[in-house]
Design an enzyme around this catalytic site. Sequence first.
Site, PDB file in Angstrom:
ATOM      1  N   SER A  85      -4.628   4.292   5.930  1.00 35.58           N
ATOM      2  CA  SER A  85      -4.992   3.827   5.750  1.00 35.58           C
ATOM      3  C   SER A  85      -4.184   2.459   4.446  1.00 35.58           C
ATOM      4  O   SER A  85      -3.701   1.898   4.384  1.00 35.58           O
ATOM      5  CB  SER A  85      -5.770   2.583   6.837  1.00 35.58           C
ATOM      6  OG  SER A  85      -6.103   2.924   7.620  1.00 35.58           O
TER       7      SER A  85
ATOM      8  N   ARG B  87       0.727  -0.665  -0.160  1.00 40.52           N
ATOM      9  CA  ARG B  87       0.047  -0.097  -0.168  1.00 40.52           C
ATOM     10  C   ARG B  87       1.087   1.337  -0.098  1.00 40.52           C
ATOM     11  O   ARG B  87       0.176   2.330  -0.461  1.00 40.52           O
ATOM     12  CB  ARG B  87      -1.072  -0.414   0.996  1.00 40.52           C
ATOM     13  CG  ARG B  87      -0.617  -0.289   2.468  1.00 40.52           C
ATOM     14  CD  ARG B  87      -1.131  -0.577   3.384  1.00 40.52           C
ATOM     15  NE  ARG B  87      -1.150  -1.082   4.758  1.00 40.52           N
ATOM     16  CZ  ARG B  87      -0.615   0.010   5.837  1.00 40.52           C
ATOM     17  NH1 ARG B  87      -2.039   0.828   6.225  1.00 40.52           N
ATOM     18  NH2 ARG B  87      -0.509  -0.724   6.867  1.00 40.52           N
TER      19      ARG B  87
ATOM     20  N   ASP C  91      -7.133  -7.839  13.427  1.00 41.50           N
ATOM     21  CA  ASP C  91      -8.674  -6.800  13.255  1.00 41.50           C
ATOM     22  C   ASP C  91      -9.093  -8.550  13.269  1.00 41.50           C
ATOM     23  O   ASP C  91     -10.622  -7.912  13.730  1.00 41.50           O
ATOM     24  CB  ASP C  91      -8.866  -6.448  12.221  1.00 41.50           C
ATOM     25  CG  ASP C  91      -8.452  -5.024  12.686  1.00 41.50           C
ATOM     26  OD1 ASP C  91      -8.006  -4.223  13.529  1.00 41.50           O
ATOM     27  OD2 ASP C  91      -8.146  -3.653  11.650  1.00 41.50           O
TER      28      ASP C  91
ATOM     29  N   ARG D  93      -1.763  -5.313   3.855  1.00 49.22           N
ATOM     30  CA  ARG D  93      -1.585  -4.798   4.799  1.00 49.22           C
ATOM     31  C   ARG D  93      -0.407  -4.433   5.123  1.00 49.22           C
ATOM     32  O   ARG D  93       0.547  -3.590   5.255  1.00 49.22           O
ATOM     33  CB  ARG D  93      -2.234  -4.619   5.793  1.00 49.22           C
ATOM     34  CG  ARG D  93      -2.296  -3.327   7.425  1.00 49.22           C
ATOM     35  CD  ARG D  93      -2.960  -3.967   9.063  1.00 49.22           C
ATOM     36  NE  ARG D  93      -2.561  -5.496   9.581  1.00 49.22           N
ATOM     37  CZ  ARG D  93      -1.413  -5.007  10.255  1.00 49.22           C
ATOM     38  NH1 ARG D  93      -0.974  -4.067  10.487  1.00 49.22           N
ATOM     39  NH2 ARG D  93      -0.802  -6.277  10.484  1.00 49.22           N
TER      40      ARG D  93
ATOM     41  N   PHE E  84     -14.684  -4.368   2.066  1.00 49.99           N
ATOM     42  CA  PHE E  84     -16.262  -2.762   1.758  1.00 49.99           C
ATOM     43  C   PHE E  84     -15.989  -2.128   0.030  1.00 49.99           C
ATOM     44  O   PHE E  84     -16.841  -2.320  -0.017  1.00 49.99           O
ATOM     45  CB  PHE E  84     -15.544  -1.581   3.132  1.00 49.99           C
ATOM     46  CG  PHE E  84     -15.254  -1.871   4.469  1.00 49.99           C
ATOM     47  CD1 PHE E  84     -15.721  -3.001   5.167  1.00 49.99           C
ATOM     48  CD2 PHE E  84     -13.414  -1.529   4.911  1.00 49.99           C
ATOM     49  CE1 PHE E  84     -15.627  -3.245   6.464  1.00 49.99           C
ATOM     50  CE2 PHE E  84     -13.797  -1.410   6.454  1.00 49.99           C
ATOM     51  CZ  PHE E  84     -14.264  -3.055   6.681  1.00 49.99           C
TER      52      PHE E  84
ATOM     53  N   GLU F  30     -19.162   3.614   1.294  1.00 45.79           N
ATOM     54  CA  GLU F  30     -18.641   3.046   0.308  1.00 45.79           C
ATOM     55  C   GLU F  30     -19.934   3.246  -0.792  1.00 45.79           C
ATOM     56  O   GLU F  30     -19.456   2.671  -2.112  1.00 45.79           O
ATOM     57  CB  GLU F  30     -18.106   1.946   0.651  1.00 45.79           C
ATOM     58  CG  GLU F  30     -17.667   1.493   1.432  1.00 45.79           C
ATOM     59  CD  GLU F  30     -17.489   1.840   3.057  1.00 45.79           C
ATOM     60  OE1 GLU F  30     -18.859   1.872   3.114  1.00 45.79           O
ATOM     61  OE2 GLU F  30     -16.405   2.614   3.988  1.00 45.79           O
TER      62      GLU F  30
END
Lengths: 312, 282
Positions: free
Chosen positions: A34, A8, A114, A164, A80, A55
Amino acid sequence: MSQMLAQRDYYGKALRALASREDIVVLDADLAGSTKTSEFQKVCPERFVEVGIAEQNMIGVSSGLAAEGKTVFASTFGVFATGRCWEQIRLGAAYPKLNIKIVATHCGISVGEDGATHQALEDISLMRSLPNMTVLSPADAYETYAATMAIAEYDGPVYMRMGRSPVPVISKEGEKFTIGEAKVLLEGKDVSLFGTGQMVSNCIEAAEELRKEGVSAEVINVSTIKPLDRETVLASVSRTGCAVTAEEHSIIGGLGSAVSELISEELPSPVQRIGTMDMFGESGSPAELFVKYGLTSGDIAEAARRAIKRKR
Amino acid sequence: MVIRLAKSEKELREIANKLRLDVIEMTSEAGSGHPGGSLSSADLMAVLYFRVMNHRPSDPSWDGRDRFILSKGHVAPILYASLAESGYFPVDELKTLRKINSRLQGHPVRGKVPGVEMSTGSLGQGLSMACGFALAAKMDSKKHRVYCLVGDGELQSGMNWEAAMFASQYKLSNLVVFVDRNRLQISGCTDDVMSIEPLERKWESFGWRVITIDGHNIGQIINACKWAKRARTRPTVVIMNTIKGKGVSFMENNAVFHGKSCNEEETVCAENELEEAMRFCR
């Protein structure tokens, strides 16, 4: 130990480099820090659109912008980006074939602590079933950068996923990315290991383990899951006679399905799929989760042995 | 050719009934479709396509055109009738509605039909799309306006309110939304199925300019459009009180004709009534 970089971060760098292109608009849903679209926001606030935690509206707005000639990047977490607004993508991006790039971070079980609510393990499947959609899953940070540049040049809807956490670097900085091209990273003759995303580096490790046993494994980076590089996949399996697929995604509907569908129709051969086994993830460190859910290089090597054993 | 301020109120009333007649003919020929909501929005469509909107039927992608997004995509028949009657494609083609290989799909498809800006029909999504069109115009300092027609039933969908917040936050003063408030949806009264009241206060609280009009009064529609053009920082919503099936006695306020076309006998009656109404306009 190879260098570790987060994909990312390189998506953010690529967007920053693309900011000089006036047709590019970037949208995010309260996760710019993020997803790293914040990098674009810093240099080009006038073409960065914050939509808030909404979204579905993000995709609808993207449709209108794209219809007016904008090249749209819309980013949020994979769950999402694909699940919350699948039908908005179907109606407003895929069906009218609009120039919208849905780029999702935090895909796969390596999201870690998470837990399952935030671990996208179905996103490839959801996007792959949409007509007109291109689906990408680059293997490392440099490939993510190159892929971002490539999709900015391509006119049409694209879904691109990444994780991530930092992942091992396996490609060279500045290497060209071609949509629809799978790359043979290691040549072999006994089994084809098809990996996507960070699982490619696990495939390379698995090939090393197998080499010590005298097994020659071919490693292919399938960074474009749709359209699948049929020629490269079939050429490899015709040499090796069996295949393993490895993805940080459910074994249903992703790379394993895509490769199995092709091989079963064109070149029936043993295939073993590595991925999550039709189950949700949970909290834990990425390394612990990889062991618990059977996604390590050792699991890939074991699947390769099974595949080889099944050859006639 | 720019069609603008072309028609008098009297002529627009006649055009609205011609569009209604097209809707009846094409849905009856197709044997299916959504005539009820098409008839309730006919007066608005006549005003937009024959008076208010800047557009060039011979050059559908003309950059300066006003954009029209049909969020309630199931009333495709009234959109197709408006496009054909204003010159985008031959009126004759209307009878291919919903047939195999026709570009007049059951719900509008972007890229298939000249003048259709966006694929719609899955309800609740058009307003977000219209926001994207309006934002693009603002980004590029373009002066055209974006008109969006939503159904009252589809306002039950939460995505509309995400878009309502967005339009307000981004000061989309070039966006005008019309609510076809015919108070009926496929299962019955909107108030019974899931009330959207208090509708005016909802929009106001989201930061919109709100006006409520009689959606069958040509003069009021024209004035509402003029009022919308005076927006400086806020988007405008025009709540049009309408009658589902307007113009055909047995279809008025009858939810049955939401998604059902007329049978042979009903078609003849409806055509007679509408032709009579057109003569009355002259």
